[in-house]
Motif scaffolding. Sequence first.
Motif, mmCIF file in Angstrom:
data_model
loop_
_atom_site.group_PDB
_atom_site.id
_atom_site.type_symbol
_atom_site.label_atom_id
_atom_site.label_comp_id
_atom_site.label_asym_id
_atom_site.label_seq_id
_atom_site.Cartn_x
_atom_site.Cartn_y
_atom_site.Cartn_z
ATOM 1 N N GLU A 80 -8.660 -1.408 -35.419
ATOM 2 C CA GLU A 80 -8.777 -1.919 -36.779
ATOM 3 C C GLU A 80 -7.516 -2.710 -37.111
ATOM 4 O OE1 GLU A 80 -9.705 1.150 -39.580
ATOM 5 O OE2 GLU A 80 -11.654 1.576 -38.654
ATOM 6 N N TRP A 178 -9.258 -4.246 -44.223
ATOM 7 C CA TRP A 178 -9.307 -3.773 -42.839
ATOM 8 C C TRP A 178 -10.581 -4.260 -42.152
ATOM 9 C CZ3 TRP A 178 -5.429 -1.778 -40.164
ATOM 10 C CH2 TRP A 178 -4.356 -1.209 -40.861
ATOM 11 N N ASN A 179 -10.418 -4.717 -40.916
ATOM 12 C CA ASN A 179 -11.535 -5.124 -40.072
ATOM 13 C C ASN A 179 -11.619 -4.210 -38.852
ATOM 14 O OD1 ASN A 179 -12.728 -7.922 -41.011
ATOM 15 N ND2 ASN A 179 -10.509 -8.019 -41.344
ATOM 16 N N HIS A 180 -12.836 -4.017 -38.369
ATOM 17 C CA HIS A 180 -13.089 -3.145 -37.219
ATOM 18 C C HIS A 180 -13.571 -3.986 -36.046
ATOM 19 C CE1 HIS A 180 -15.481 -0.409 -34.666
ATOM 20 N NE2 HIS A 180 -14.772 0.592 -35.162
ATOM 21 N N ASN A 195 -16.944 -5.548 -37.250
ATOM 22 C CA ASN A 195 -17.445 -4.719 -38.355
ATOM 23 C C ASN A 195 -18.874 -4.247 -38.112
ATOM 24 O OD1 ASN A 195 -15.032 -4.833 -39.862
ATOM 25 N ND2 ASN A 195 -15.583 -6.844 -40.657
#
Length: 232
Positions: A80, A178-180, A195
Amino acid sequence: MKLIFTLLLTAFTVFANDAVRAFIDDTQPGFRDLKAEDFTKVNSADDTWNWKDGVLHCTGKPVSVMRTVKEFKNFEMVVEWSHQKPAGNSGVFVWATPASIEKLTAAGKPGLPHGIEVQVLDHGYTDKVKAAGGKTDWFGTNGDVFPVGVKMTPFPPLSPDGSRSFPRKHLAKGHGEWNHYYIRAINGEVRLWVNGEEVSGGTGCNPAQGFLCLESEGSPILFRKLRIRELP
């Protein structure tokens, strides 16, 4: 009949959305954390990278990378990330070549290795390039995957010059959020989920073994929940 059709359509939509937005369960057996001891300096400054309460802070200066201690071949990786300023630039290098890492380490100067880059780019970067009068059709801000000094056949859609795999959907969030990322690299093929949805990648990567690197490229960024599972 109309009611039945509506219910079926709703069920299909829910099922489809659930399938699309499937996140990898990184608590499955085999996954482990990547911690401070799993990384080592290449050509960053002593204060470029700093771990605080499980979050990796990067100043963005100088342009450089931090690599894993060991090389990896086949693996799944979860990370992340969150850009802290507009137009932030960073990335995750997959299968970075030992020769390029050795060269960067010996020189001790700004630069990036050879390998497959999974780009981590804030949407504001497009505005920055436009304001400077540059072209913006050659890159994306939602998870480009492309080779740097190595070989890869990118999955479509492609950049105008055919070198980059552009994401099929635009799912990345802007700076401060936040990015996944879920990265799967197996037998010379790299695939990226942003994401929860697969968007880009490439095959025929050569070499298909090397270091994993986190990139510092001019702007502060945070990384957390770095997890990896090695595969046969």
